[in-house]
Design an enzyme around this catalytic site. Structure first.
Site, mmCIF file in Angstrom:
data_model
loop_
_atom_site.group_PDB
_atom_site.id
_atom_site.type_symbol
_atom_site.label_atom_id
_atom_site.label_comp_id
_atom_site.label_asym_id
_atom_site.label_seq_id
_atom_site.Cartn_x
_atom_site.Cartn_y
_atom_site.Cartn_z
ATOM 1 C CE LYS A 182 -3.657 -2.460 -0.049
ATOM 2 N NZ LYS A 182 -3.305 -3.696 -0.451
HETATM 3 C C1 PLP Z 1 -9.101 -3.458 -2.083
HETATM 4 C C2 PLP Z 1 -8.723 -4.163 -0.779
HETATM 5 N N1 PLP Z 1 -9.310 -4.444 0.186
HETATM 6 C C3 PLP Z 1 -8.900 -4.933 1.383
HETATM 7 C C4 PLP Z 1 -7.816 -5.270 1.453
HETATM 8 C C5 PLP Z 1 -7.324 -5.868 2.785
HETATM 9 O O1 PLP Z 1 -6.180 -5.451 3.213
HETATM 10 P P1 PLP Z 1 -5.008 -6.153 4.358
HETATM 11 O O2 PLP Z 1 -4.206 -6.990 3.399
HETATM 12 O O3 PLP Z 1 -4.524 -4.895 5.031
HETATM 13 O O4 PLP Z 1 -5.987 -7.224 5.199
HETATM 14 C C6 PLP Z 1 -6.881 -5.075 0.194
HETATM 15 C C7 PLP Z 1 -5.438 -5.608 0.220
HETATM 16 O O5 PLP Z 1 -4.666 -5.921 -0.443
HETATM 17 C C8 PLP Z 1 -7.263 -4.594 -0.837
HETATM 18 O O6 PLP Z 1 -6.498 -4.371 -1.831
#
Ligand code: PLP
Length: 390
Positions: free
Chosen positions: A178
């Site tokens: 991110k």
């Molecule tokens: C669009 C989206 N939603 C939710 C998530 C979930 O995030 P995390 O990996 O921090 O749980 C991601 C992670 O890649 C994502 O790209």
């Protein structure tokens, strides 16, 4: 993650030397300071810093009162985590098309609303802002909640308001891929006190019961939840990352604009709902055929990716969802629950043809905020030559 350095190392060292690594009750209060920083930077009344973006989505859904018997609309193009969060809350993900901007189609959302629809999750994929005006209007007309998934869009904006602060609540992710990161992490943003209380209890149900005074003044009674609490080491890194966010975004946007201007006479871009607020991470091209998209993506120096090839971002590859395997224990599986009996969706690989078509005719080229004039000129030359050769 774009920038990290000595400041993060110094803060991390300080926390390790203090041996105060636990979120609650430590003398350092690193996590609380991240939460304060998020509220200030994003203009949100409340924020909760937690272990991941997924945790933020689940906590947001639980706080909205979503559960068995409810439908939640999600886009056909998003990371699988968005749909899985709905299942984790006990509800049914209803998959809707994206429009030419590659974000949730307001037109298809209208078609997918039923008496069981309780919420929608617009996803600001690749930092592209959703059409929030249209989606919020639909939500108001139909009395449904909006949980923004801004996990790929930390700090972006729509019409001057930060992504994640427009709906009832919003989720951010700080995993390694991110815009800002502490390796893993996430945050939930909301202006709604009741949602905040419920999400806070849910994300840290055990520790809240034992440590500190975090629930004093709460109107919400405690309930069993999860342990999605983060820690002071990650928080120390995140505090510095937050100070870098707007600088990273400014450079991403500047370089994206420069690249766009350099090829504007030859290219068709994926349209944006708000180019000013777009995070600038990705230059997105649109072609008339998949064949042309692939030829462009693989041309020398382009380094392009077709979103159709991004695995679990495309609904057809959401295997546990498509096969309706909602939990390890059958009695805990929302797809088999009595309350969901009449609303289990009929998922099919061909159910969102417009999304598949758009994803197969689009190409992403990553933007580097640290590239200067020479690298940008080289990139423009490669893009121009690839576009001219089609
Ligand atoms: C669009 C989206 N939603 C939710 C998530 C979930 O995030 P995390 O990996 O921090 O749980 C991601 C992670 O890649 C994502 O790209």
């Amino acid at each position: 993650m774009y920038r990290i350095g000595q400041e993060e190392i110094a803060e991390l060292t300080r926390v390790i030397e203090s041996r105060n690594m636990f979120k609650i009750n430590s003398g350092l209060q690193e996590s609380r300071r991240v939460e304060e920083g998020l509220c200030e930077l994003f203009g949100a009344k409340h924020s909760i810093y937690l272990t991941s973006g997924h945790a933020a989505l689940v906590a947001g859904l639980v706080a909205l009162g979503i559960g068995p018997g409810d439908e939640v609309i999600v886009p056909a193009y998003t990371y699988i985590s968005t749909a899985m969060a709905v299942v984790e809350a006990g509800a049914m993900p209803v998959i809707a098309e994206v429009d030419e901007t590659l974000t949730l189609s307001p037109e298809d959302v209208r078609k997918k609303i039923t008496p069981h629809t309780k919420a929608m999750i617009p996803v600001h994929i690749q930092g592209f802002p959703c059409n929030m005006d249209a989606l919020m209007e639909i939500a108001r007309e139909n009395n449904i909640a909006v949980l923004e998934d801004a996990c790929q869009a930390d700090g972006g904006a729509y019409k001057g308001k930060r992504l994640g602060t427009i709906g009832n609540a919003g989720a951010l992710s700080f995993n390694y891929f991110k815009i800002i990161s502490a390796g893993e992490g996430g945050a939930l943003l909301t202006d709604d006190r009741k949602l905040f209380e419920r999400a806070l209890i849910y994300h840290d149900a055990g520790a809240i019961a034992f440590f500190g005074d975090q629930m004093s003044g709460f109107e919400t009674e405690g309930f069993c939840g999860s342990e999605y609490r983060s820690n002071e080491l990650c928080a120390a890194v995140m505090r510095i990352q937050l100070t870098r966010l707007d600088g990273i975004l400014a450079d991403l946007r500047k370089n994206k604009r420069y690249l766009m201007e350099g090829v504007a006479d030859l290219a068709q871009f994926v349209p944006s709902n708000d180019l000013e607020g777009d995070c600038g991470t990705t230059l997105a091209f649109r072609f008339e055929s998949e064949e042309k998209a692939r030829a462009f993506a693989t041309a020398p120096g382009v380094g392009g990716t077709l979103p159709i090839d991004t695995g679990r971002h495309v609904y057809t590859n959401w295997e546990p969802i498509m096969k309706k395997r909602g939990a390890c224990h059958p009695a805990m599986d929302p797809f088999k629950m009595e309350a969901n009996r009449d609303i289990v969706p009929d998922y099919r690989a061909d159910m969102c043809p417009e999304t598949l078509d758009l994803l197969a005719r689009s190409v992403y080229v990553g933007v580097n905020p640290d590239h200067g004039a020479r690298e940008l000129q080289e990139k423009i030359a490669a893009l121009r030559s690839a576009l001219q050769s089609l």
